[in-house]
Design a protein around this motif. Structure first.
Motif, PDB file in Angstrom:
ATOM      1  N   LEU A  64      75.195 -21.344  51.875  1.00 58.01           N
ATOM      2  CA  LEU A  64      74.754 -20.530  52.848  1.00 58.01           C
ATOM      3  C   LEU A  64      74.656 -19.122  52.006  1.00 58.01           C
ATOM      4  N   ARG A  65      73.700 -18.374  52.522  1.00 59.86           N
ATOM      5  CA  ARG A  65      73.064 -17.063  51.751  1.00 59.86           C
ATOM      6  C   ARG A  65      72.824 -16.211  52.684  1.00 59.86           C
ATOM      7  N   PHE A 103      74.403 -12.671  49.271  1.00 55.69           N
ATOM      8  CA  PHE A 103      75.891 -13.266  49.341  1.00 55.69           C
ATOM      9  C   PHE A 103      76.039 -14.562  49.656  1.00 55.69           C
ATOM     10  N   GLU A 104      76.481 -15.378  48.694  1.00 50.89           N
ATOM     11  CA  GLU A 104      76.543 -16.791  48.846  1.00 50.89           C
ATOM     12  C   GLU A 104      78.068 -17.230  49.120  1.00 50.89           C
ATOM     13  N   ARG A 111      69.999 -21.852  53.917  1.00 53.36           N
ATOM     14  CA  ARG A 111      70.878 -22.820  54.076  1.00 53.36           C
ATOM     15  C   ARG A 111      70.330 -24.035  53.061  1.00 53.36           C
ATOM     16  N   GLY A 112      71.202 -24.681  52.265  1.00 53.90           N
ATOM     17  CA  GLY A 112      70.986 -25.724  51.213  1.00 53.90           C
ATOM     18  C   GLY A 112      72.256 -26.339  51.047  1.00 53.90           C
ATOM     19  N   TRP A 166      80.546 -15.294  46.713  1.00 52.35           N
ATOM     20  CA  TRP A 166      80.067 -14.268  45.747  1.00 52.35           C
ATOM     21  C   TRP A 166      78.613 -13.970  45.805  1.00 52.35           C
ATOM     22  N   PHE A 167      78.271 -12.820  44.935  1.00 53.74           N
ATOM     23  CA  PHE A 167      76.796 -12.428  45.015  1.00 53.74           C
ATOM     24  C   PHE A 167      76.142 -13.660  43.831  1.00 53.74           C
ATOM     25  N   VAL A 168      74.791 -13.865  44.289  1.00 55.13           N
ATOM     26  CA  VAL A 168      73.983 -14.833  43.537  1.00 55.13           C
ATOM     27  C   VAL A 168      72.640 -13.931  43.457  1.00 55.13           C
TER      28      VAL A 168
END
Length: 184
Positions: A84-85, A96-97, A71-72, A110-112
């Motif tokens: 959130l990831r 997955f973000e 979480r950031g 999406w993916f990061v």
């Protein structure tokens, strides 16, 4: 029937199958999943997504994936957005973000790549190994735009005197096509 991480991954892959059916078939084999399971996961996700009384936005993602391990906060202009990831086993090295606006509404999913984008060469543009940010950072002048369907993105880039179009689903590279005419 529980809708968890495995089913969530399969629902994502159903959309990816639009652009890269061969890679999705390989992933299904690696997971020991069937095409019927892929279709059932997608159908269940879609029903839940559109259910009048079902969870919406990030609550639906959390229901499938559990609490986010990361979480950031990220600035978006003058706003501060929550990030959130979740790592997903079928997509190692990526997460997955979900990006939430100031009111908690889901702005993007999406993916990061956690940390800094990967520095890529043209030969590194291999499906399912890079995300939109990797391509944007690695190819100066690359132009990002929405794709032709929900959760699709495209990035036009120049290499070797030719224009190319990288096509993404949920931010994950699916294929590289010859690009539209333009600067090369």
């Amino acid at each position: 029937m529980v809708f968890g991480v495995r089913e969530f991954q399969l629902a994502l892959m159903h959309r990816m199958r639009d652009l890269n059916p061969e890679r999705v078939a390989e992933a299904l084999d690696a997971m020991g999943a069937t095409r019927a399971e892929l279709r059932a996961s997608h159908a269940r996700w879609t029903r839940t997504l559109h259910a009048p009384r079902g969870p919406k936005g990030v609550a639906l993602v959390r229901r499938a994936l559990g609490p986010a391990p990361y979480r950031g906060v990220r600035p978006a202009g003058s706003l501060r957005c929550e990030v959130l990831r979740w790592p997903l086993p079928a997509f190692p090295g990526l997460e997955f973000e979900v990006l939430l606006g100031p009111g908690g509404e889901m702005w993007n999913q999406w993916f990061v790549r956690p940390g800094a984008p990967a520095a890529l060469t043209f030969d590194d543009l291999v499906p399912w190994t890079c995300v939109v940010a990797d391509v944007g950072e690695s190819f100066p002048g690359a132009v990002q735009m929405e794709g032709p369907a929900p959760q699709h993105w495209t990035v036009d880039l120049d290499h070797g005197g030719s224009r190319h179009r990288a096509r993404f689903v949920y931010g994950l590279l699916q294929r590289l096509d010859p690009g539209p005419p333009g600067p090369a």
